[in-house]
Design a protein around this motif. Structure first.
Motif, short mmCIF file in Angstrom:
data_model
loop_
_atom_site.label_atom_id
_atom_site.label_comp_id
_atom_site.label_asym_id
_atom_site.label_seq_id
_atom_site.Cartn_x
_atom_site.Cartn_y
_atom_site.Cartn_z
N UNK A 75 -82.23 -48.40 32.09
CA UNK A 75 -83.19 -49.13 31.27
C UNK A 75 -84.36 -48.44 30.64
N UNK A 76 -84.55 -47.22 31.06
CA UNK A 76 -85.65 -46.47 30.44
C UNK A 76 -85.41 -46.20 28.84
N UNK A 77 -86.47 -46.26 28.41
CA UNK A 77 -86.48 -46.10 26.57
C UNK A 77 -86.15 -44.75 26.47
N UNK A 78 -85.51 -44.34 25.25
CA UNK A 78 -85.04 -43.32 24.69
C UNK A 78 -86.29 -42.18 25.09
N UNK A 79 -86.12 -40.82 25.23
CA UNK A 79 -86.94 -40.20 25.48
C UNK A 79 -87.38 -39.73 26.91
N UNK A 80 -87.07 -40.77 27.86
CA UNK A 80 -87.50 -40.70 29.16
C UNK A 80 -86.25 -40.66 30.06
N UNK A 81 -86.55 -40.08 31.36
CA UNK A 81 -85.40 -39.97 32.21
C UNK A 81 -86.02 -39.97 33.56
N UNK A 82 -85.25 -40.25 34.47
CA UNK A 82 -85.59 -40.18 36.18
C UNK A 82 -84.74 -39.19 36.65
N UNK A 83 -85.44 -38.46 37.49
CA UNK A 83 -84.69 -37.31 38.23
C UNK A 83 -85.39 -37.60 39.95
N UNK A 84 -84.25 -36.95 40.57
CA UNK A 84 -84.63 -36.92 41.99
C UNK A 84 -85.03 -35.52 42.31
N UNK A 85 -86.10 -35.25 43.19
CA UNK A 85 -86.58 -34.18 43.82
C UNK A 85 -86.60 -32.98 42.85
N UNK A 86 -87.64 -33.06 41.88
CA UNK A 86 -87.91 -32.11 40.94
C UNK A 86 -89.40 -31.57 41.39
N UNK A 87 -89.38 -30.34 41.33
CA UNK A 87 -90.74 -29.60 41.97
C UNK A 87 -91.72 -29.97 40.81
N UNK A 88 -92.92 -30.36 41.22
CA UNK A 88 -94.03 -30.57 40.49
C UNK A 88 -95.46 -29.64 40.69
N UNK A 94 -102.81 -29.42 47.09
CA UNK A 94 -101.22 -29.31 47.65
C UNK A 94 -100.69 -29.44 46.09
N UNK A 95 -100.64 -28.07 45.59
CA UNK A 95 -100.42 -27.71 44.38
C UNK A 95 -98.92 -27.79 44.00
N UNK A 96 -98.16 -27.65 45.09
CA UNK A 96 -96.62 -27.79 44.73
C UNK A 96 -96.19 -28.97 45.67
N UNK A 97 -95.72 -29.92 44.84
CA UNK A 97 -94.95 -31.14 45.42
C UNK A 97 -93.47 -31.24 44.92
N UNK A 98 -92.81 -32.06 45.87
CA UNK A 98 -91.31 -32.46 45.25
C UNK A 98 -91.38 -33.80 45.51
N UNK A 110 -86.27 -29.19 31.04
CA UNK A 110 -85.82 -27.92 30.89
C UNK A 110 -86.90 -26.98 31.38
N UNK A 111 -88.00 -27.18 32.04
CA UNK A 111 -89.12 -26.55 32.69
C UNK A 111 -88.79 -25.96 34.14
N UNK A 112 -89.28 -24.94 34.43
CA UNK A 112 -88.91 -24.74 35.97
C UNK A 112 -89.58 -25.63 36.95
N UNK A 113 -90.68 -26.24 36.81
CA UNK A 113 -91.23 -27.34 37.48
C UNK A 113 -92.10 -28.13 36.26
N UNK A 114 -92.24 -29.54 36.63
CA UNK A 114 -92.85 -30.47 35.72
C UNK A 114 -94.45 -30.32 36.25
N UNK A 115 -95.31 -30.70 35.28
CA UNK A 115 -96.52 -30.76 35.49
C UNK A 115 -97.19 -32.30 35.70
#
Length: 210
Positions: A75-88, A94-98, A110-115
């Motif tokens: 259902x998400x609009x173009x340019x957006x995507x859902x992901x499971x268990x991505x490091x943020x 708590x500067x590192x969450x999943x 494409x990033x090592x971790x998202x912001x």
């Protein structure tokens, strides 16, 4: 922990501050955390300055994640995507969450971790009392402090035979969430995008088409 009903959709979950869980790991810096070797058998986070190590999700939890991601991505609009268990990468203690699930711009994958500022929606799935306390109290505070506009908690706790539930947190002002009643069944929302989520479809055995 306290439970009581407060709306026509069932009960609303409330928890007292005394039940906020604490991490049991050693203090760890972001630099030390980022240098840890890859370990796919556990999930690592920093919580309140301490290393938090959890086992990988059980099948019930993994099923809920994959089916929720599938519904969202249909259902998400173009340019957006859902992901499971991505490091943020978060600010604060708590500067590192999943997060269990995030909705982010496709290029962020494409990033090592998202912001945190790239997260349009964060979702946690609670399957135990301990995880529920962390999701409803600890993470709601952290996610609000990082100005994540939409935060959902899906619970699979099966309290008194209740259906799968969804609690929606909305950032009404910087650093502070408001939340609505516990929802069940099929939920339709307008934020962060127009979406429909069939909560009952994320549990139970897979049906086989013949």
């Amino acid at each position: 922990m306290m439970w009581w009903g407060s709306d026509t959709n069932g009960w609303r979950r409330r928890m007292t501050a005394e039940w906020v869980p604490t991490s049991h790991g050693e203090p760890i810096s972001v630099r030390e955390f980022d240098a840890l070797p890859v370990d796919t058998s556990h999930r690592y986070e920093i919580e309140n300055g301490l290393l938090l190590v959890n086992a990988r999700p059980a099948p019930k939890h993994s099923r809920a994640l994959s089916r929720t991601v599938e519904q969202l991505n249909a259902q998400l609009p173009e340019g957006w995507e859902a992901f499971a268990e991505v490091e943020a990468e978060f600010s604060g203690r708590s500067p590192r969450r999943v997060p269990d699930i995030v909705v982010i711009p496709v290029e962020a994958a494409e990033q090592t971790r998202i912001r945190s500022d790239q997260i349009a929606l964060a979702i946690e799935v609670a399957t135990s009392g301990q995880s529920a306390v962390r999701d409803y109290i600890v993470k709601s505070r952290e996610y609000a402090a990082n100005n994540i506009a939409c935060y959902w908690v899906i619970d699979l706790l099966d309290v008194d035979g209740d259906e799968v539930g969804l609690t929606i947190y909305t950032l009404e002002e910087p650093g502070k969430y408001t939340y609505g009643p516990r929802l069940s069944g099929t939920v339709v929302v307008s934020e962060p995008f127009p979406l429909k989520l069939d909560l009952n479809a994320i549990v139970g055995q897979r049906s086989v088409r013949r």
